[in-house]
Design a protein around this motif. Structure first.
Motif, PDB file in Angstrom:
ATOM      1  N   TYR A 155       0.854  -1.183   0.000  1.00  0.00           N
ATOM      2  CA  TYR A 155       0.000   0.000   0.000  1.00  0.00           C
ATOM      3  C   TYR A 155       0.891   1.234   0.000  1.00  0.00           C
ATOM      4  O   TYR A 155       1.788   1.358   0.839  1.00  0.00           O
ATOM      5  N   GLY A 156       0.647   2.136  -0.959  1.00  0.00           N
ATOM      6  CA  GLY A 156       1.530   3.287  -1.084  1.00  0.00           C
ATOM      7  C   GLY A 156       2.938   2.820  -1.404  1.00  0.00           C
ATOM      8  O   GLY A 156       3.145   1.983  -2.274  1.00  0.00           O
ATOM      9  N   LYS A 157       3.892   3.317  -0.657  1.00  0.00           N
ATOM     10  CA  LYS A 157       5.290   2.979  -0.902  1.00  0.00           C
ATOM     11  C   LYS A 157       5.869   2.056   0.165  1.00  0.00           C
ATOM     12  O   LYS A 157       7.080   2.008   0.395  1.00  0.00           O
ATOM     13  N   LYS A 158       4.960   1.308   0.834  1.00  0.00           N
ATOM     14  CA  LYS A 158       5.413   0.390   1.871  1.00  0.00           C
ATOM     15  C   LYS A 158       4.631  -0.916   1.786  1.00  0.00           C
ATOM     16  O   LYS A 158       3.631  -1.011   1.063  1.00  0.00           O
ATOM     17  N   ASN A 159       5.086  -1.898   2.537  1.00  0.00           N
ATOM     18  CA  ASN A 159       4.346  -3.147   2.731  1.00  0.00           C
ATOM     19  C   ASN A 159       3.908  -3.225   4.186  1.00  0.00           C
ATOM     20  O   ASN A 159       4.647  -2.815   5.092  1.00  0.00           O
ATOM     21  N   TYR A 160       2.717  -3.778   4.388  1.00  0.00           N
ATOM     22  CA  TYR A 160       2.152  -3.860   5.732  1.00  0.00           C
ATOM     23  C   TYR A 160       1.688  -5.279   6.030  1.00  0.00           C
ATOM     24  O   TYR A 160       1.282  -6.015   5.122  1.00  0.00           O
ATOM     25  N   TYR A 161       1.738  -5.640   7.310  1.00  0.00           N
ATOM     26  CA  TYR A 161       1.083  -6.861   7.753  1.00  0.00           C
ATOM     27  C   TYR A 161      -0.425  -6.640   7.684  1.00  0.00           C
ATOM     28  O   TYR A 161      -0.920  -5.548   7.981  1.00  0.00           O
ATOM     29  N   ASN A 162      -1.143  -7.670   7.296  1.00  0.00           N
ATOM     30  CA  ASN A 162      -2.606  -7.584   7.218  1.00  0.00           C
ATOM     31  C   ASN A 162      -3.182  -7.752   8.629  1.00  0.00           C
ATOM     32  O   ASN A 162      -3.182  -8.858   9.175  1.00  0.00           O
ATOM     33  N   PRO A 163      -3.711  -6.686   9.236  1.00  0.00           N
ATOM     34  CA  PRO A 163      -4.189  -6.773  10.623  1.00  0.00           C
ATOM     35  C   PRO A 163      -5.396  -7.691  10.797  1.00  0.00           C
ATOM     36  O   PRO A 163      -5.711  -8.085  11.931  1.00  0.00           O
ATOM     37  N   GLY A 164      -6.072  -8.050   9.693  1.00  0.00           N
ATOM     38  CA  GLY A 164      -7.258  -8.888   9.792  1.00  0.00           C
ATOM     39  C   GLY A 164      -6.981 -10.363   9.923  1.00  0.00           C
ATOM     40  O   GLY A 164      -7.909 -11.151  10.151  1.00  0.00           O
ATOM     41  N   LEU A 165      -5.726 -10.762   9.808  1.00  0.00           N
ATOM     42  CA  LEU A 165      -5.379 -12.187   9.870  1.00  0.00           C
ATOM     43  C   LEU A 165      -5.043 -12.613  11.296  1.00  0.00           C
ATOM     44  O   LEU A 165      -4.127 -12.055  11.919  1.00  0.00           O
ATOM     45  N   PRO A 166      -5.736 -13.609  11.815  1.00  0.00           N
ATOM     46  CA  PRO A 166      -5.403 -14.112  13.163  1.00  0.00           C
ATOM     47  C   PRO A 166      -3.952 -14.547  13.281  1.00  0.00           C
ATOM     48  O   PRO A 166      -3.337 -14.374  14.343  1.00  0.00           O
ATOM     49  N   ALA A 167      -3.385 -15.110  12.209  1.00  0.00           N
ATOM     50  CA  ALA A 167      -1.999 -15.580  12.259  1.00  0.00           C
ATOM     51  C   ALA A 167      -1.021 -14.438  12.508  1.00  0.00           C
ATOM     52  O   ALA A 167       0.011 -14.621  13.164  1.00  0.00           O
ATOM     53  N   VAL A 168      -1.335 -13.265  11.971  1.00  0.00           N
ATOM     54  CA  VAL A 168      -0.489 -12.086  12.185  1.00  0.00           C
ATOM     55  C   VAL A 168      -0.504 -11.701  13.666  1.00  0.00           C
ATOM     56  O   VAL A 168       0.542 -11.430  14.269  1.00  0.00           O
ATOM     57  N   GLU A 208     -10.811  -9.407   0.710  1.00  0.00           N
ATOM     58  CA  GLU A 208     -10.946 -10.865   0.800  1.00  0.00           C
ATOM     59  C   GLU A 208     -10.889 -11.324   2.260  1.00  0.00           C
ATOM     60  O   GLU A 208     -11.653 -12.204   2.691  1.00  0.00           O
ATOM     61  N   THR A 209      -9.983 -10.719   3.020  1.00  0.00           N
ATOM     62  CA  THR A 209      -9.881 -11.064   4.443  1.00  0.00           C
ATOM     63  C   THR A 209     -11.154 -10.663   5.176  1.00  0.00           C
ATOM     64  O   THR A 209     -11.642 -11.391   6.050  1.00  0.00           O
ATOM     65  N   PHE A 210     -11.699  -9.503   4.819  1.00  0.00           N
ATOM     66  CA  PHE A 210     -12.945  -9.036   5.439  1.00  0.00           C
ATOM     67  C   PHE A 210     -14.093  -9.991   5.149  1.00  0.00           C
ATOM     68  O   PHE A 210     -14.895 -10.320   6.040  1.00  0.00           O
ATOM     69  N   SER A 211     -14.174 -10.471   3.908  1.00  0.00           N
ATOM     70  CA  SER A 211     -15.266 -11.383   3.552  1.00  0.00           C
ATOM     71  C   SER A 211     -15.164 -12.703   4.319  1.00  0.00           C
ATOM     72  O   SER A 211     -16.165 -13.355   4.596  1.00  0.00           O
ATOM     73  N   LYS A 212     -13.935 -13.061   4.695  1.00  0.00           N
ATOM     74  CA  LYS A 212     -13.724 -14.318   5.412  1.00  0.00           C
ATOM     75  C   LYS A 212     -13.956 -14.170   6.918  1.00  0.00           C
ATOM     76  O   LYS A 212     -14.538 -15.049   7.566  1.00  0.00           O
ATOM     77  N   TYR A 213     -13.511 -13.050   7.486  1.00  0.00           N
ATOM     78  CA  TYR A 213     -13.525 -12.916   8.945  1.00  0.00           C
ATOM     79  C   TYR A 213     -14.513 -11.880   9.472  1.00  0.00           C
ATOM     80  O   TYR A 213     -14.766 -11.841  10.686  1.00  0.00           O
ATOM     81  N   GLY A 214     -15.057 -11.049   8.599  1.00  0.00           N
ATOM     82  CA  GLY A 214     -15.998 -10.035   9.063  1.00  0.00           C
ATOM     83  C   GLY A 214     -17.293 -10.656   9.573  1.00  0.00           C
ATOM     84  O   GLY A 214     -17.737 -11.703   9.084  1.00  0.00           O
ATOM     85  N   LEU A 215     -17.910 -10.019  10.549  1.00  0.00           N
ATOM     86  CA  LEU A 215     -19.165 -10.499  11.104  1.00  0.00           C
ATOM     87  C   LEU A 215     -20.342 -10.031  10.258  1.00  0.00           C
ATOM     88  O   LEU A 215     -20.234  -9.020   9.546  1.00  0.00           O
ATOM     89  N   PRO A 216     -21.462 -10.726  10.313  1.00  0.00           N
ATOM     90  CA  PRO A 216     -22.656 -10.279   9.578  1.00  0.00           C
ATOM     91  C   PRO A 216     -23.051  -8.866  10.021  1.00  0.00           C
ATOM     92  O   PRO A 216     -23.004  -8.549  11.210  1.00  0.00           O
ATOM     93  N   ASP A 217     -23.406  -8.039   9.071  1.00  0.00           N
ATOM     94  CA  ASP A 217     -23.838  -6.653   9.316  1.00  0.00           C
ATOM     95  C   ASP A 217     -22.733  -5.776   9.904  1.00  0.00           C
ATOM     96  O   ASP A 217     -23.008  -4.691  10.431  1.00  0.00           O
ATOM     97  N   GLN A 218     -21.479  -6.230   9.841  1.00  0.00           N
ATOM     98  CA  GLN A 218     -20.366  -5.414  10.327  1.00  0.00           C
ATOM     99  C   GLN A 218     -19.736  -4.667   9.161  1.00  0.00           C
ATOM    100  O   GLN A 218     -19.429  -5.263   8.125  1.00  0.00           O
ATOM    101  N   SER A 219     -19.557  -3.351   9.288  1.00  0.00           N
ATOM    102  CA  SER A 219     -18.908  -2.584   8.220  1.00  0.00           C
ATOM    103  C   SER A 219     -17.424  -2.901   8.204  1.00  0.00           C
ATOM    104  O   SER A 219     -16.856  -3.348   9.215  1.00  0.00           O
ATOM    105  N   ILE A 220     -16.786  -2.653   7.071  1.00  0.00           N
ATOM    106  CA  ILE A 220     -15.350  -2.928   6.986  1.00  0.00           C
ATOM    107  C   ILE A 220     -14.574  -2.016   7.928  1.00  0.00           C
ATOM    108  O   ILE A 220     -13.545  -2.412   8.494  1.00  0.00           O
ATOM    109  N   GLU A 221     -15.091  -0.793   8.152  1.00  0.00           N
ATOM    110  CA  GLU A 221     -14.421   0.135   9.072  1.00  0.00           C
ATOM    111  C   GLU A 221     -14.460  -0.402  10.507  1.00  0.00           C
ATOM    112  O   GLU A 221     -13.442  -0.406  11.207  1.00  0.00           O
TER     113      GLU A 221
END
Length: 497
Positions: A155-168, A208-221
């Motif tokens: 993202y932008g000019k850096k790489n980030y860990y995906n905060p949505g992954l339990p493994a992270v 994709e991570t949001f679709s896998k781990y997000g709760l029903p009716d939960q916004s991505i924010e």
């Protein structure tokens, strides 16, 4: 003349007011290692120079009576200490993954040197920043970019860990566990890098991570904020499971929300906010009791129109009363910013005055270490004479464990020139500080402090004192890692020979 006579008493009163420091006050400094901002000055410096440069930083702030160093030990998926969980930092060795020759335990050495000077050591980590640029050729093959490419988002000019992954989150918890169990640190510290600051025209690709781990009716924010909440909660639990006395502190971006988007927000016009753009909610973390301290980065000048230091500092004091609150001050801006307020030598002193006048603020942290060393002499003199003339006790955790601390035994006392050499023995298993007090008219004034290691029950210490202090009544006591104090132990005059 009448006007001058009117001003003089006011100046005298002002001088007295600012010189009266609180008995307990956090005085911290950030020592940044990323991009060699503060230390090491150059990754290829020899070990002797690296050690000297770090000691020079500590000695400068010790002389200023600071009581904590917040040292960056993980910058971007790397480490400034030996671990199987991350490669060695290239900011320490010049090449990522390369061990420092002749400097096997740099973190242990830094902790020891910091503690020798009566200062706490807070280990500062960046949880989610994976790389500082897109040049991955600089990375070790042991970096998570190569070991776990599915964890990484560009993202932008850096790489980030995906905060949505339990493994992270699980990996990061192991990192925290290792630090807390292996090293005698006083705190774990995060700064403001959670979800990345937004880049115009780019999308942080976690759909994709949001679709896998997000709760029903939960916004991505809300889902993103819940991911950061989980990290903070888990780290807090990990620390307290192993060493309940080790503190956990976070230094978020200065503005939680602008009032334009939430009536509870501050009267500011910040372009990005902690809650809406970085998906971090420090107000919630304080309410939940997950933090021992909060240190918002209020790097603007007192009356800066878009984001006034005065307005933001007051906002945090009003909205986060249930934790120790320290103000992050941007000393790096002195004579180095388009805002003309920073041209004046009294900008930082005004900020310190303001913080001391607010009920819920317990101290300050300066960014960064090099900002005052060898420059801004007038500012430094004012800080030393008016604000930090004497040591201050470190603030106590609000949720401390109450326990009895036994009186220390004084084995010997000697005076050599103006140095007080004292040897003590104690029985506490989690000591923190030996405090030396001067007693005047029944009141005790802290004049010296030394760090007590958990592993040594008998220690000898040296205090540099004035002749006036040596002639006065002196007492010592011990403070444990939770902030509990022993009774005072007088130093008998007969021993002062």
């Amino acid at each position: 003349m009448h006007r001058i006579l009117y001003i003089i008493p006011l100046l005298f009163l002002f001088s007295c007011a600012v010189s009266k420091a609180p008995k307990k006050e956090f005085r911290g400094v950030w020592i940044a290692t990323v991009a060699n901002i503060d230390w090491p000055k150059h990754p290829e410096d020899n070990v002797a120079k690296k050690k000297k440069d770090f000691i020079d930083i500590l000695d400068f702030y010790q002389k200023m009576n600071f009581n904590a160093a917040i040292v960056q030990v993980r910058t971007a998926g790397d480490a400034l200490y030996p671990t199987d969980l991350a490669p060695w930092s290239r900011y320490l060795t010049g090449t990522e993954g390369k061990a420092p020759s002749g400097f096997d335990e740099p973190l242990q050495w830094m902790i020891n040197e910091t503690h020798k000077r009566g200062m706490e050591f807070h280990a500062w980590l960046n949880p989610y920043r994976a790389t500082v640029s897109l040049d991955t050729s600089l990375l070790s093959q042991n970096h998570d970019y190569y070991q776990h490419p599915d964890w990484i988002i560009q993202y932008g000019k850096k790489n980030y860990y995906n905060p949505g992954l339990p493994a992270v989150r699980e990996k990061f918890n192991k990192i925290i566990e290792e630090l807390v169990t292996n090293y005698e640190i006083d705190a774990i510290h995060f700064d403001d890098y959670f979800y990345p600051y937004k880049v115009v025209g780019e999308t942080f690709d976690d759909a994709e991570t949001f679709s896998k781990y997000g709760l029903p009716d939960q916004s991505i924010e809300d889902w993103r904020r819940s991911n950061v909440d989980s990290l903070v909660k888990n780290v807090h639990e990990t620390i307290k499971k192993h060493k309940p006395w080790v503190q956990f502190g976070i230094s978020p971006f200065g503005v939680w929300k602008n009032k334009s988007t939430d009536p509870m927000g501050s009267a500011t016009k910040a372009g990005q906010t902690t809650y809406e753009d970085l998906y971090a909610d420090p107000v919630l973390w304080v309410q939940k009791g997950w933090l021992d301290y909060l240190a918002p980065q209020v790097y603007w000048s007192m009356d800066y129109p878009v984001a006034s230091h005065k307005i933001i500092t007051s906002w945090w004091a009003d909205h986060t009363p249930n934790t120790n609150l320290y103000v992050g001050n941007g000393t790096y801006k002195i004579k180095n910013n388009a805002d003309k307020a920073w041209e004046k030598k009294n900008e930082i002193p005004k900020q310190l005055n303001y913080a001391r006048d607010l009920k819920n603020i317990d101290g300050n942290i300066f960014f960064s270490a090099k900002s005052l060393i060898g420059q801004h002499e007038k500012v430094n003199k004012k800080l030393q004479k008016k604000y930090y003339a004497l040591p201050a006790e470190n603030p106590r955790p609000l949720n401390k464990v109450v326990r009895v601390v036994q009186l220390p035994a004084i084995n010997s006392v000697q005076v050599n020139n103006q140095k007080l050499d004292i040897c003590i023995a104690h029985s506490d298993t989690i000591p923190r500080f030996l405090h030396l007090y001067q007693v005047k008219k029944g009141a005790s004034q802290l004049i010296g402090k030394q760090y007590l290691s958990e592993s040594l029950m008998e220690r000898c210490f040296e205090f540099n004192l004035t002749q006036k202090q040596l002639r006065s009544d002196l007492k010592i006591n011990i403070v444990d890692a939770f902030g509990n104090e022993s009774a005072m132990q007088p130093i008998e005059k007969i021993k002062l020979r």
